[in-house]
Motif scaffolding. Structure first.
Motif, short mmCIF file in Angstrom:
data_model
loop_
_atom_site.label_atom_id
_atom_site.label_comp_id
_atom_site.label_asym_id
_atom_site.label_seq_id
_atom_site.Cartn_x
_atom_site.Cartn_y
_atom_site.Cartn_z
N THR A 653 59.64 32.85 146.61
CA THR A 653 59.63 33.95 145.24
C THR A 653 60.98 35.14 146.57
OG1 THR A 653 57.43 34.04 144.80
CG2 THR A 653 58.17 36.02 144.78
N VAL A 656 64.09 33.56 145.57
CA VAL A 656 64.32 34.20 144.11
C VAL A 656 64.77 35.68 143.59
CG1 VAL A 656 63.72 34.45 141.97
CG2 VAL A 656 63.61 32.31 142.91
N ALA A 660 68.66 38.03 143.18
CA ALA A 660 68.37 38.48 142.47
C ALA A 660 69.02 40.00 142.73
CB ALA A 660 67.20 39.06 141.39
N LEU A 668 65.30 52.09 146.85
CA LEU A 668 64.49 52.13 146.40
C LEU A 668 65.04 53.37 145.61
CD1 LEU A 668 61.51 50.32 147.47
CD2 LEU A 668 63.00 49.13 145.56
N VAL A 747 59.03 28.87 130.43
CA VAL A 747 59.32 29.95 130.81
C VAL A 747 60.95 29.85 131.28
CG1 VAL A 747 59.79 31.27 133.19
CG2 VAL A 747 57.71 31.51 132.00
N LEU A 751 64.52 31.29 130.48
CA LEU A 751 65.20 31.85 131.59
C LEU A 751 66.94 31.05 131.22
CD1 LEU A 751 63.63 30.80 134.74
CD2 LEU A 751 64.76 33.06 134.38
N LEU A 754 68.05 33.05 128.15
CA LEU A 754 68.53 34.27 128.49
C LEU A 754 69.54 34.86 129.48
CD1 LEU A 754 65.64 36.64 129.60
CD2 LEU A 754 66.62 36.66 126.83
N ALA A 895 65.19 29.33 137.32
CA ALA A 895 65.15 30.20 138.28
C ALA A 895 66.80 30.79 138.97
CB ALA A 895 63.93 30.26 139.61
N LEU A 899 69.13 33.28 138.44
CA LEU A 899 68.74 34.52 138.77
C LEU A 899 70.11 35.11 139.18
CD1 LEU A 899 65.32 35.09 138.55
CD2 LEU A 899 66.59 36.22 137.32
N LEU B 24 62.00 46.33 140.68
CA LEU B 24 61.85 46.27 141.65
C LEU B 24 59.89 46.57 141.80
CD1 LEU B 24 62.65 43.68 143.16
CD2 LEU B 24 63.05 45.65 145.82
N THR B 81 56.66 35.79 137.39
CA THR B 81 57.72 36.91 138.24
C THR B 81 59.51 36.52 138.27
OG1 THR B 81 55.97 36.63 140.10
CG2 THR B 81 57.58 37.97 140.46
N VAL B 82 59.14 35.09 137.63
CA VAL B 82 60.96 35.43 137.22
C VAL B 82 61.59 35.42 136.43
CG1 VAL B 82 62.51 32.72 137.48
CG2 VAL B 82 60.82 32.67 138.95
N TYR B 83 60.81 35.56 135.67
CA TYR B 83 60.54 35.76 134.06
C TYR B 83 61.20 37.37 134.01
CZ TYR B 83 61.10 35.21 129.20
OH TYR B 83 61.29 35.29 127.74
N LEU B 85 61.84 39.75 137.07
CA LEU B 85 63.35 39.35 137.18
C LEU B 85 64.50 39.42 136.19
CD1 LEU B 85 62.90 37.90 140.27
CD2 LEU B 85 63.10 40.49 140.39
N ARG B 86 64.66 38.19 135.28
CA ARG B 86 65.37 38.09 135.00
C ARG B 86 65.64 39.40 133.73
NH1 ARG B 86 69.91 37.87 134.26
NH2 ARG B 86 70.97 36.85 132.67
N LEU B 87 64.18 39.41 132.65
CA LEU B 87 64.12 40.78 131.61
C LEU B 87 64.59 41.95 132.41
CD1 LEU B 87 60.99 39.64 130.12
CD2 LEU B 87 63.31 39.10 129.34
N ARG B 89 66.36 42.15 134.94
CA ARG B 89 68.13 42.39 134.69
C ARG B 89 68.65 42.41 133.86
NH1 ARG B 89 70.70 38.36 138.79
NH2 ARG B 89 72.06 38.48 137.26
#
Lengths: 916, 107
Positions: A653, A656, A660, A668, A747, A751, A754, A895, A899, B24, B81-83, B85-87, B89
């Protein structure tokens, strides 16, 4: 059986329509017409049985727990309506190919019309109230679709209006169904109708009123008549089929069916007679002032349906026979007239009666057919319309609820018929008289004319030969209401009062037509719209506005206000639970160990840092730390597999998220206003308290669960595996695992699907690529082989010791992530992995492992032992685990690859275009 | 009481992050909620037996069933979580011309 075949066949035809239109284009209508006729023929083959009073039945359980059976039943009444649906349907289907434009396939028209025919067929054959209701609603919805066919703006309003009116009636019907089923204990229509005496007075009044309401909305009776002329924006074949011959007859059918139950009681009878005659006169008056032929026919339909409704209210065998006969007559001549108006519209380019003068010189055949159909409409001999109208007069005269009412009713019917005669005369006069305006007009192709011609001739010829229909109509009348023999239908009755009324109608009608110049201003003063039209529209708009108000809170774009509500609901739920929860067993004393407090303390510190930090990097790192602390705690609670999995997932995580975040700001967003923070803290604390309390109340209060105990004792000997968690995953609950792996696959597919734009950014010519990081590259070269080897070991020994497909795949995935960090453009070897093929192979392997046992007669996913030479025995569960391994790896690969942010720098225009 | 308290603090922190602006934080809050549910599952199995559930583990062996659930739940949380993040972004790309507003709340 034959009923199911015909009804199913209709829906099969609808399914076949797209193929037919793809193959034949608009000419698919001819094939469909043959299909309709075949269905009609099959139903007609049951005629001898029906005439002998043996209904055709088929039944299969639908909701057995409620005693609801999907039951179809055909008696003579159903047969006549079914034949109208299929017969007129066949005419219209044969008419469509030449009416519809050649430049399109018209798949949608054919499919919806055929579906609609199926719904109508189901409606008249249904022998269960619920089934009847379902088909009733289906026909309303399909009518809506057909009116609003091509989504043109002018068609939307009328389509919605028709839908609102007819579905309001549908709701009434549903309530009636519930009332009847609840008070009689069955929803079997046949049983309910067989014994009217069982129904108590209260429910009978309620159900009767609701049924009338449903019927008059569907059959466009006053005050709901306005939707039918509005529906004329539909294609002419649709108008001919739905809004003249079939859909609007559903209300008539309903009234006739329920006559057995409610008929003979004065509220039912008088309501029907009164409403029907009122509608007949209002409709005819409105029709008389129309110049648009289609509008004229629409109001005429309203009027004729009113006549039918009033006759049903009379309730003698003769009146039932008259209603049935006139239903047939009206379906025939009105569909014909619509088809002919469509032809005239297509040829002459107008439906305005004033623009069509002298049409007969150019189109003599079309005009002759129009005159024939109009004679039927006006009730002139020798047409079926004449016979039908005579029968109606005869029936109305016999009304005797109130003295002299019969003659009043007959007088009103004569008035309606007079008006009808007058507008029919106008129609005929319009096309016959005057100069021919459009000289270049000519007759349409015979194929265009043929369906209308056959129908027109049929409507005329059935007058003198009405005796042919007599046995079936008599049978249907006693099916509707078993109360004795209906009189024999004949063309010539002798000099009866009814004949006198007919003559009177013609005389008065001629006078009315003659003095049309004087009557026109009077007619023009009648308002066309019902007072309901405006109200309905206003209510509908108000409802839409109300919906917008209700939806507004849910349409915020920021997550916080949106998420706050479900969270508050959880808190409220907990408050309720506190009040309702009874005494609980005592907590297990040994559940907390000293080390737990250390873990809790570490967590508190880490979380405090996480919620306050403004640095993205710190937030990600602290989240990872939370995961690692929990992993350690899992280790102390006897869950090493979980601990290892969590640790690997945390690493992944973090990788990844960092990918990203690459090239993004490290800060933040500012925490926002003080009020928001305080509200957030309040809600968070509440949620935390609720979660703590719920966990404390509902867990830790019992010993080992029976199923857990069983696993501990038996799992190992049953599977040959030592690691019980892994045996649960791949042996006992493999179907769950497969489902979860499929979630991951979905998922990953998401990915991959998308992420196209990111790819585009990456491969943009001239894009700055990340340089290879030498330190990471070295680490990758050294560590990756070790990680892969460890992954293989973890995988292979997973059944016996710590390990398994999930863990092993995550470890391999970590190597992939490391490789990507070191070599952003693609790591050696592992950088070549792609999500899609891994996913495919993984899913395939898992399914093979699942299917293999089927070959030896075992259930899906049962592990079987395979003995391999040199290796020893291997469980098919290993193959399944390999499938899971590959799917998880596919997710990680997707991922990591998808990402990764685009290199820093402003995204240029073309890419933004593609993102959109 | 350690199990329930761990669940509680994770939920509180997760909810707080969810309600803060910024995408985030949303993702991280979601991860924390995932942890909380995993601990809840484990607590449901009973925290008084703490030996790894292997064959012949004896009377102190933990219930293996919740562990199997958690194991798959962890991996699925990762997937979601990965998905997410992608969405997020993707949403931020659509919503803004400037990449540096990535971590602003969605408009």
């Amino acid at each position: 059986m034959i009923l199911a075949v015909v009804l199913g066949g209709q829906f099969l035809l609808a399914a076949a329509a797209p193929v037919l239109t793809w193959w034949l284009g608009r000419n698919a209508g001819y094939v469909l017409a043959v299909g309709y006729l075949t269905g009609a023929g099959l139903l007609l083959s049951q005629r001898p049985a029906l005439l002998a009073d043996q209904a055709v039945l088929i039944s299969w359980p639908w909701l057995p727990s409620l005693g609801v059976y999907a039951e179809l039943r055909m008696d003579a009444l159903s047969l006549i309506f079914a034949l109208l649906v299929l017969g007129v349907g066949a005419f219209v289907m044969a008419y469509c190919p030449r009416y519809l434009s050649p430049d399109s396939r018209h798949t949608r028209v054919y499919v919806t019309m055929t579906l609609f025919a199926g719904a109508m067929l189901g409606l008249v054959l249904a022998d269960d109230l619920l089934l009847l209701f379902v088909f009733w609603e289906l026909s309303s919805i399909l009518s809506f679709v057909l009116i609003g066919q091509d989504g043109r703006l002018p068609a939307r309003g009328p389509a919605i209006q028709a839908l609102v009116v007819t579905t309001t009636g549908g709701v009434a019907l549903l309530v009636a169904v519930v009332v009847l089923a609840a008070s009689l204990g069955t929803s079997d229509l046949h049983l309910i109708l067989a014994d009217p005496g069982r129904l108590a007075t209260g429910p009978a009044w309620a159900a009767g009123a609701l049924v009338i309401f449903a019927a008059i909305t569907k059959s466009a009776q006053v005050p709901f008549h306005f939707w039918l002329p509005g529906a004329m924006v539909a294609l002419t074949p649709v108008s001919a089929y739905l809004h003249a011959a079939t859909l609007v007859k559903a209300g008539i059918y309903l009234l006739m069916r329920f006559s057995a139950l409610f008929g003979g009681q004065w509220p039912w009878d008088l309501t029907l007679i009164g409403l029907g005659l009122l509608t007949a006169i209002v409709g005819a008056l409105l029709a008389l002032r129309q110049h648009d032929l289609k509008a004229l026919l629409a109001y005429s339909t309203v009027s004729q349906l009113g006549l039918l409704v009033s006759v049903i209210g009379v309730g003698t065998p003769a009146s039932d026979a008259a209603a049935i006969l006139y239903t047939i007559a009206h379906a025939l001549f009105k569909a014909t007239l619509f088809m002919l108006v469509g032809i005239i519209d297509r040829q002459a380019g107008s439906r305005d009666i004033r623009a069509l003068t002298g049409l007969w010189r150019a189109m003599p055949i079309t005009v002759t057919l129009t005159v024939l159909a109009a004679m039927s409409l006006a009730g002139l001999p020798p047409t079926i319309g004449f016979v039908g109208k005579e029968a109606i007069f005869e029936a109305l005269v016999t009304v005797d609820e109130v003295p002299l009412l019969g003659w009043v009713a007959a007088g009103l019917a004569v008035l309606a018929a007079t008006l009808t005669f007058a507008y029919a005369a106008r129609l005929v006069h319009g096309v016959l008289s005057g100069p021919t305006r459009q000289r270049e007009l000519h007759e349409p192709a015979w194929s265009f004319l043929a369906p209308a011609a056959v129908a027109a001739v049929l409507a005329t010829a059935l007058g003198p030969t009405v005796a042919l229909l007599s046995p079936m109509v008599e049978r249907a009348a006693s099916d509707a209401r078993p109360q004795g023999q209906a009189p024999y239908l004949a063309f010539w009755h002798g000099f009866t009062p009814a004949l006198g009324l007919s003559v009177l109608t013609v005389l008065l009608g001629t006078l009315l037509f003659w003095y049309r110049r004087r009557t026109d201003p009077v007619l023009a003063a009648i308002p066309t719209t019902s007072p309901f039209t405006g109200h309905l529209e206003r209510w509908r708009r108000a409802l839409v506005r109300f919906g917008a108000v209700v939806a507004r809170p849910a349409q915020v774009t920021a997550p916080a206000p949106y998420l706050a509500r479900p969270l508050l609901a959880v808190v409220a739920l907990a408050a309720v639970a506190v009040l309702l929860l009874g005494p609980l067993p005592s907590r297990h004393p040994d559940a907390t160990r000293p080390g737990d407090w250390l873990v809790l303390g570490l967590l508190l510190v880490t979380l405090a840092g996480l919620v306050t930090t403004r640095s993205a990097l710190a937030a990600v790192a602290l989240t990872g730390a939370v995961g690692l602390i929990l992993a350690v705690w899992f280790l102390t609670t006897g869950a090493p597999d979980v601990a290892l999995t969590l640790m690997l997932v945390e690493v992944l995580t973090t990788v990844v998220v960092m990918l990203a975040l690459r090239g993004r700001p490290g800060r933040l967003v500012a925490p926002g206003r003080r009020v928001g923070i305080i509200a957030g803290v309040g809600l968070a604390v509440l949620a935390g308290v609720v979660a703590t309390a719920a966990t404390a109340a509902l867990t830790g209060r019992r010993d080992l669960s029976p199923v857990g105990d069983w696993y501990l004792r038996e799992a190992s000997s049953a599977t040959g595996g030592q690691n019980l968690v892994n045996t649960i995953l791949v042996d006992f609950r493999a179907l769950d695992t497969l489902g979860e792996a499929v979630v991951l696959a979905v998922v990953a597919v998401g990915l991959i699907g998308l992420a196209r734009p990111a790819e585009a950014v990456r491969h943009r010519p001239g894009a700055v690529r990340h340089a290879v990081d030498p330190v990471l590259a070295l680490a990758y070269r050294v560590l990756a082989p070790v990680m892969l080897a460890a992954s293989a070991v973890l995988f292979l020994r997973g059944h016996q010791e710590l390990g398994g497909g999930f863990i092993a795949a995550l470890l391999a995935g970590t190597a992939v992530g490391l490789g990507h960090l070191a070599h952003p453009a693609g790591a050696p070897l592992l950088g070549r992995l792609r999500g899609a093929p891994l996913l495919t192979v993984g899913l395939f392997l898992a399914l093979v492992a699942g299917m293999a046992p089927l070959a030896v007669g075992r259930a899906f996913l049962t592990p079987v032992k395979l003995s391999l030479p040199g290796v020893g025995s291997v469980s098919s569960a290993l193959l399944f685990d390999l499938g899971v391994y590959l799917m998880v790896l596919a997710l990680v690969v997707a991922a990591v690859r998808r990402l990764d942010s685009a290199p820093a720098g402003p995204a240029p225009g073309p890419v933004r275009e593609r993102v959109r | 009481m350690s199990g329930p308290l761990i669940v509680g603090v994770l939920v509180a922190a997760g909810v707080f992050l969810l309600l803060r602006p910024g995408q985030l934080r949303l993702v991280l809050g979601f991860v924390l909620l995932g942890h909380a549910v995993n601990v809840l599952l484990l607590a449901a199995g009973g925290l008084h037996r703490r030996e790894p559930p292997v064959d012949g583990g004896g009377a102190e062996s933990a219930d293996p069933l919740p562990q199997a659930f958690i194991l798959t739940a962890i991996v699925i949380t990762f997937g979601i979580t990965v998905y997410l993040l992608r969405l997020l972004r993707r949403a931020s790309r659509r919503g803004s011309r400037r990449p540096e507003t990535w971590d602003r709340g969605p408009r």
